[in-house]
Design an enzyme around this catalytic site. Structure first.
Site, PDB file in Angstrom:
ATOM      1  N   GLU A  16       1.010  -1.120  -0.038  1.00  0.00           N
ATOM      2  CA  GLU A  16      -0.162  -0.049  -0.020  1.00  0.00           C
ATOM      3  C   GLU A  16       0.916   1.227  -0.010  1.00  0.00           C
ATOM      4  O   GLU A  16       2.019   1.330   0.636  1.00  0.00           O
ATOM      5  CB  GLU A  16      -0.818   0.099   1.243  1.00  0.00           C
ATOM      6  CG  GLU A  16      -1.727   1.197   1.400  1.00  0.00           C
ATOM      7  CD  GLU A  16      -2.661   1.526   2.810  1.00  0.00           C
ATOM      8  OE1 GLU A  16      -3.610   1.828   2.865  1.00  0.00           O
ATOM      9  OE2 GLU A  16      -1.922   0.681   3.735  1.00  0.00           O
ATOM     10  N   LYS A  57      -9.941   0.931  -1.481  1.00  0.00           N
ATOM     11  CA  LYS A  57      -9.850   0.597  -0.021  1.00  0.00           C
ATOM     12  C   LYS A  57     -11.272   0.984   0.534  1.00  0.00           C
ATOM     13  O   LYS A  57     -11.747   2.111   0.330  1.00  0.00           O
ATOM     14  CB  LYS A  57      -9.003   1.408   0.648  1.00  0.00           C
ATOM     15  CG  LYS A  57      -8.468   0.993   2.166  1.00  0.00           C
ATOM     16  CD  LYS A  57      -7.062   1.597   2.640  1.00  0.00           C
ATOM     17  CE  LYS A  57      -6.998   1.157   4.148  1.00  0.00           C
ATOM     18  NZ  LYS A  57      -5.622   1.738   4.483  1.00  0.00           N
ATOM     19  N   CYS A  99      -4.796  -3.434   3.845  1.00  0.00           N
ATOM     20  CA  CYS A  99      -4.331  -3.011   5.133  1.00  0.00           C
ATOM     21  C   CYS A  99      -5.623  -3.003   6.259  1.00  0.00           C
ATOM     22  O   CYS A  99      -6.043  -4.008   6.623  1.00  0.00           O
ATOM     23  CB  CYS A  99      -3.762  -1.527   5.055  1.00  0.00           C
ATOM     24  SG  CYS A  99      -2.696  -1.294   6.331  1.00  0.00           S
TER      25      CYS A  99
END
Length: 289
Positions: free
Chosen positions: A44, A118, A152
């Site tokens: 990321e 995300k 993440c």
């Protein structure tokens, strides 16, 4: 079926040009190719390295990062086409309708590019970088089966990984970027939990190094790992391979999908099959595999 995957512990350091960035990325891609990888995972926010191209006291801002999108996509598309690998090009910040999104990119060997924004964003992303949440989730079909990409913080939410497994994903790729031990271990521990709960593989990696002139990217604490369910066909700690903490390197491992199907059917525990959907809501699978 087996899949060979490589995960890059990308070293962030200040650069002066896009060509320097491209050269570093090519190094990792060529290394993975030499290892015979079929899938390569970058971390990321690794493209924030491009922001360091400003001077020592005035780096480029996060609002300028989308300006590199075309160059970034062309570069990684060419890598995927030339090598025949699937490349999860970490995440890159893009702009849509004057809003910023943190978006994972999947580059196919045939030149296609797919995206997964995300879904859960951190306070830093919200308040410091003014980013927006992604609003849709999908599974990606590949010639090696179905995969999901959860970035993440996303992996810390069990519901979304349940959804991924219910939709047929056997491998979850998790590009990550954490700046201290607390954030790193939150992501790492929940990767293990998601692998156990859903009897899937999780491939995770993060940034290492530092960008001395880029706000919120000065500290990075990262390590790549390929994580398995904890059952007899797999290593006892559920780790096929892991990198050396905070080092510039790449790790590679083979994922045997048949072992997933075996433990789901007759493992020491069968966590996916034993869900108590009579007691709590859950995603029902059309691909039980």
């Amino acid at each position: 079926m087996k899949i060979r995957v490589s995960a890059v512990q990308y070293k962030l350091e200040n650069i002066k040009s896009f060509e320097e960035f491209a050269k570093q990325c090519e190094h990792y891609v060529r290394t993975a190719l030499e290892f015979g990888a079929e899938f390569v995972l970058f971390p990321e926010f690794f493209t924030t390295q491009l922001l360091s191209m400003g001077d020592e006291n005035n780096a480029l801002t996060i609002n300028e990062l989308p300006g590199f999108t075309e160059q970034y996509q062309d570069l990684f598309r060419s890598f995927a086409v030339q090598t025949g690998m699937h490349i999860i090009g970490g995440t890159h910040v893009i702009r849509r309708e004057d809003k910023l999104y943190n978006v994972a990119h999947l580059f196919y060997p045939d030149g296609r590019i797919e995206e997964q924004a995300k879904l859960h964003i951190t306070p830093t992303e919200v308040y410091e970088w003014n980013m927006e949440k992604g609003d849709s989730f999908r599974i990606f079909d590949t010639n090696k089966g179905k995969i999901a990409i959860l970035t993440c913080y996303d992996i810390e939410f069990p519901e979304i990984v349940r959804m991924a497994k219910a939709k047929g994903a056997d491998v979850i790729f998790c590009p990550s970027c954490t700046d201290d031990r607390h954030g790193f271990h939150r992501v790492r521990y929940t990767c293990h939990a998601r692998a156990i709960e859903n009897q899937v593989y999780v491939v995770v990696t993060g940034t290492v190094g530092t960008l001395t002139n880029v706000d919120f990217m000065r500290a990075n604490f990262g390590q790549a790992a390929v994580i398995t369910p904890n059952d007899i066909p797999f290593p006892p700690q559920g780790i096929l391979v892991e990198g050396e903490l905070n080092n510039d390197m790449i790790v590679t491992a083979d994922l045997d999908l048949s072992l997933l199907y075996e433990v789901r059917e007759k493992g020491s525990v069968t966590t996916w099959r034993d869900r108590r959907t009579d007691l709590y809501p859950d995603w029902n699978s059309t691909v039980e595999g």
